[in-house]
Design a protein around this motif. Structure first.
Motif, PDB file in Angstrom:
ATOM      1  N   CYS A   6      10.677  -3.020   0.126  1.00  0.00           N
ATOM      2  CA  CYS A   6      11.289  -2.780   1.432  1.00  0.00           C
ATOM      3  C   CYS A   6      11.469  -1.284   1.688  1.00  0.00           C
ATOM      4  O   CYS A   6      11.156  -0.797   2.783  1.00  0.00           O
ATOM      5  CB  CYS A   6      12.628  -3.516   1.503  1.00  0.00           C
ATOM      6  SG  CYS A   6      13.536  -3.229   3.056  1.00  0.00           S
ATOM      7  N   ALA A   9       8.236   0.398   2.448  1.00  0.00           N
ATOM      8  CA  ALA A   9       7.815   0.134   3.822  1.00  0.00           C
ATOM      9  C   ALA A   9       8.652   0.931   4.816  1.00  0.00           C
ATOM     10  O   ALA A   9       8.130   1.464   5.820  1.00  0.00           O
ATOM     11  CB  ALA A   9       7.924  -1.355   4.118  1.00  0.00           C
ATOM     12  N   ARG A  13       7.445   3.740   7.499  1.00  0.00           N
ATOM     13  CA  ARG A  13       7.775   3.639   8.920  1.00  0.00           C
ATOM     14  C   ARG A  13       8.353   4.956   9.444  1.00  0.00           C
ATOM     15  O   ARG A  13       8.016   5.394  10.550  1.00  0.00           O
ATOM     16  CB  ARG A  13       8.780   2.508   9.135  1.00  0.00           C
ATOM     17  CG  ARG A  13       9.181   2.299  10.591  1.00  0.00           C
ATOM     18  CD  ARG A  13      10.244   1.234  10.711  1.00  0.00           C
ATOM     19  NE  ARG A  13       9.770  -0.062  10.220  1.00  0.00           N
ATOM     20  CZ  ARG A  13      10.520  -1.170  10.179  1.00  0.00           C
ATOM     21  NH1 ARG A  13      11.799  -1.111  10.580  1.00  0.00           N
ATOM     22  NH2 ARG A  13      10.033  -2.316   9.734  1.00  0.00           N
ATOM     23  N   GLU A  19       2.873   0.332   7.268  1.00  0.00           N
ATOM     24  CA  GLU A  19       3.788  -0.260   6.295  1.00  0.00           C
ATOM     25  C   GLU A  19       3.033  -1.203   5.366  1.00  0.00           C
ATOM     26  O   GLU A  19       2.144  -1.945   5.810  1.00  0.00           O
ATOM     27  CB  GLU A  19       4.901  -1.009   7.021  1.00  0.00           C
ATOM     28  CG  GLU A  19       5.697  -0.127   7.973  1.00  0.00           C
ATOM     29  CD  GLU A  19       6.779  -0.904   8.686  1.00  0.00           C
ATOM     30  OE1 GLU A  19       7.232  -1.927   8.131  1.00  0.00           O
ATOM     31  OE2 GLU A  19       7.177  -0.493   9.787  1.00  0.00           O
ATOM     32  N   PRO A  23       6.368  -5.928   9.247  1.00  0.00           N
ATOM     33  CA  PRO A  23       7.627  -5.352   9.751  1.00  0.00           C
ATOM     34  C   PRO A  23       8.737  -6.393   9.922  1.00  0.00           C
ATOM     35  O   PRO A  23       9.914  -6.079   9.720  1.00  0.00           O
ATOM     36  CB  PRO A  23       7.217  -4.734  11.090  1.00  0.00           C
ATOM     37  CG  PRO A  23       5.737  -4.508  10.971  1.00  0.00           C
ATOM     38  CD  PRO A  23       5.222  -5.630  10.124  1.00  0.00           C
ATOM     39  N   GLU A  24       8.383  -7.651  10.309  1.00  0.00           N
ATOM     40  CA  GLU A  24       9.404  -8.666  10.489  1.00  0.00           C
ATOM     41  C   GLU A  24      10.111  -8.975   9.180  1.00  0.00           C
ATOM     42  O   GLU A  24      11.349  -9.107   9.117  1.00  0.00           O
ATOM     43  CB  GLU A  24       8.787  -9.941  11.069  1.00  0.00           C
ATOM     44  CG  GLU A  24       8.145  -9.752  12.440  1.00  0.00           C
ATOM     45  CD  GLU A  24       6.744  -9.162  12.357  1.00  0.00           C
ATOM     46  OE1 GLU A  24       6.249  -8.990  11.194  1.00  0.00           O
ATOM     47  OE2 GLU A  24       6.150  -8.852  13.411  1.00  0.00           O
ATOM     48  N   VAL A  26      10.365  -6.983   6.614  1.00  0.00           N
ATOM     49  CA  VAL A  26      11.156  -5.817   6.225  1.00  0.00           C
ATOM     50  C   VAL A  26      12.486  -5.810   6.974  1.00  0.00           C
ATOM     51  O   VAL A  26      13.557  -5.553   6.384  1.00  0.00           O
ATOM     52  CB  VAL A  26      10.360  -4.526   6.492  1.00  0.00           C
ATOM     53  CG1 VAL A  26      11.220  -3.294   6.229  1.00  0.00           C
ATOM     54  CG2 VAL A  26       9.108  -4.484   5.625  1.00  0.00           C
ATOM     55  N   ASP A  27      12.446  -6.106   8.283  1.00  0.00           N
ATOM     56  CA  ASP A  27      13.679  -6.107   9.072  1.00  0.00           C
ATOM     57  C   ASP A  27      14.634  -7.203   8.591  1.00  0.00           C
ATOM     58  O   ASP A  27      15.867  -6.994   8.553  1.00  0.00           O
ATOM     59  CB  ASP A  27      13.350  -6.302  10.551  1.00  0.00           C
ATOM     60  CG  ASP A  27      12.593  -5.106  11.135  1.00  0.00           C
ATOM     61  OD1 ASP A  27      12.710  -3.996  10.546  1.00  0.00           O
ATOM     62  OD2 ASP A  27      11.888  -5.272  12.141  1.00  0.00           O
TER      63      ASP A  27
END
Length: 242
Positions: A6, A9, A13, A19, A23-24, A26-27
């Motif tokens: 994470c 990534a 970013r 990444e 991204p989803e 990671v968020d």
């Protein structure tokens, strides 16, 4: 998702790179991981600090560098070629003395010549010719020959003038010494050209306090200390204990 993945990534970013994870995902991990949220907050503050920090002013030294850059050195080939020609002529004179061509051409009888002294003179002329030729090839060697050849030419001219006045030698014989005189003059020229080519540039000998002594370090605000210059003879480093 692991925290290492994470944060890698998130770092990509912040840097505007691709990444290594969706991204989803990671968020979602950041939302549920307090450690990664704290890491992201610190990384964002550091990123903003780096982007907003002004670059230190750097003076444009292009004109100064170009002004202090020495001109390309010239090899001084005319003097070196002339010195090589004198060396060849001196060698020819020495070989003529060794073979007895000059003595017979001058009309001297064998009884009036001292054989051993003639051989010594021929050997010396041969050595002078070899030395002048070597100085024409390796200009650094000219400095080592100047003291001996200068003393020899000075004494030779004084003795030759006395012998010429006393009538013990002909003017033609004295004129043959013009080769070694010309060689000595060319040695001075070649040595001077060599010293000018290897002279340090003004940038290395001038006082550098205009740049290093007045500027301060932007991080600490202190004036950097100039390195101490070693004075006197410094022994060369050993090959085994450099």
């Amino acid at each position: 998702m692991k925290c290492e993945t994470c944060r890698e990534a998130l770092s990509a970013r912040l840097d505007g790179e691709t990444e290594p994870a969706p991204p989803e995902a990671v968020d979602r991990h950041v939302t549920g991981c307090p450690a990664c949220r704290s890491w992201l907050a610190r990384a964002e503050r550091l990123h903003r600090t780096i982007l907003l920090r002004p670059a230190p002013p750097v003076p444009d030294l292009t004109a100064v560098i170009l002004e202090r850059t020495p001109a390309p050195p010239r090899d001084g080939w005319p003097a070196r070629i002339a010195l090589a020609m004198v060396a060849i002529a001196q060698l020819a004179l020495a070989f003529a003395q060794l073979l007895g061509v000059e003595d017979h051409a001058a009309g001297h009888s064998a009884e009036s010549l001292v054989g051993h002294l003639s051989h010594e003179s021929s050997a010396w002329n041969l050595a002078v010719g070899v030395g002048l030729g070597w100085a024409a090839v390796r200009t650094k060697a000219a400095a080592g020959q100047l003291p001996a050849l200068t003393g020899f030419v000075a004494l030779l001219l004084a003795l030759s003038a006395g012998d010429l006045v006393a009538g013990q030698v002909t003017a033609g014989r004295v004129l043959t010494h013009g080769l070694v005189v010309a060689g000595l003059v060319l040695l001075f020229v070649v040595n001077r050209q060599h010293r000018l080519r290897n002279r340090p540039s003004p940038a290395t000998t001038a006082d550098t306090s205009d740049f290093a002594g007045t500027e301060t370090d932007h991080e600490t605000g202190e004036t950097p200390e100039r390195p101490r210059q070693h004075r006197g003879f410094r022994r060369p480093a050993s090959r085994h204990a450099a």
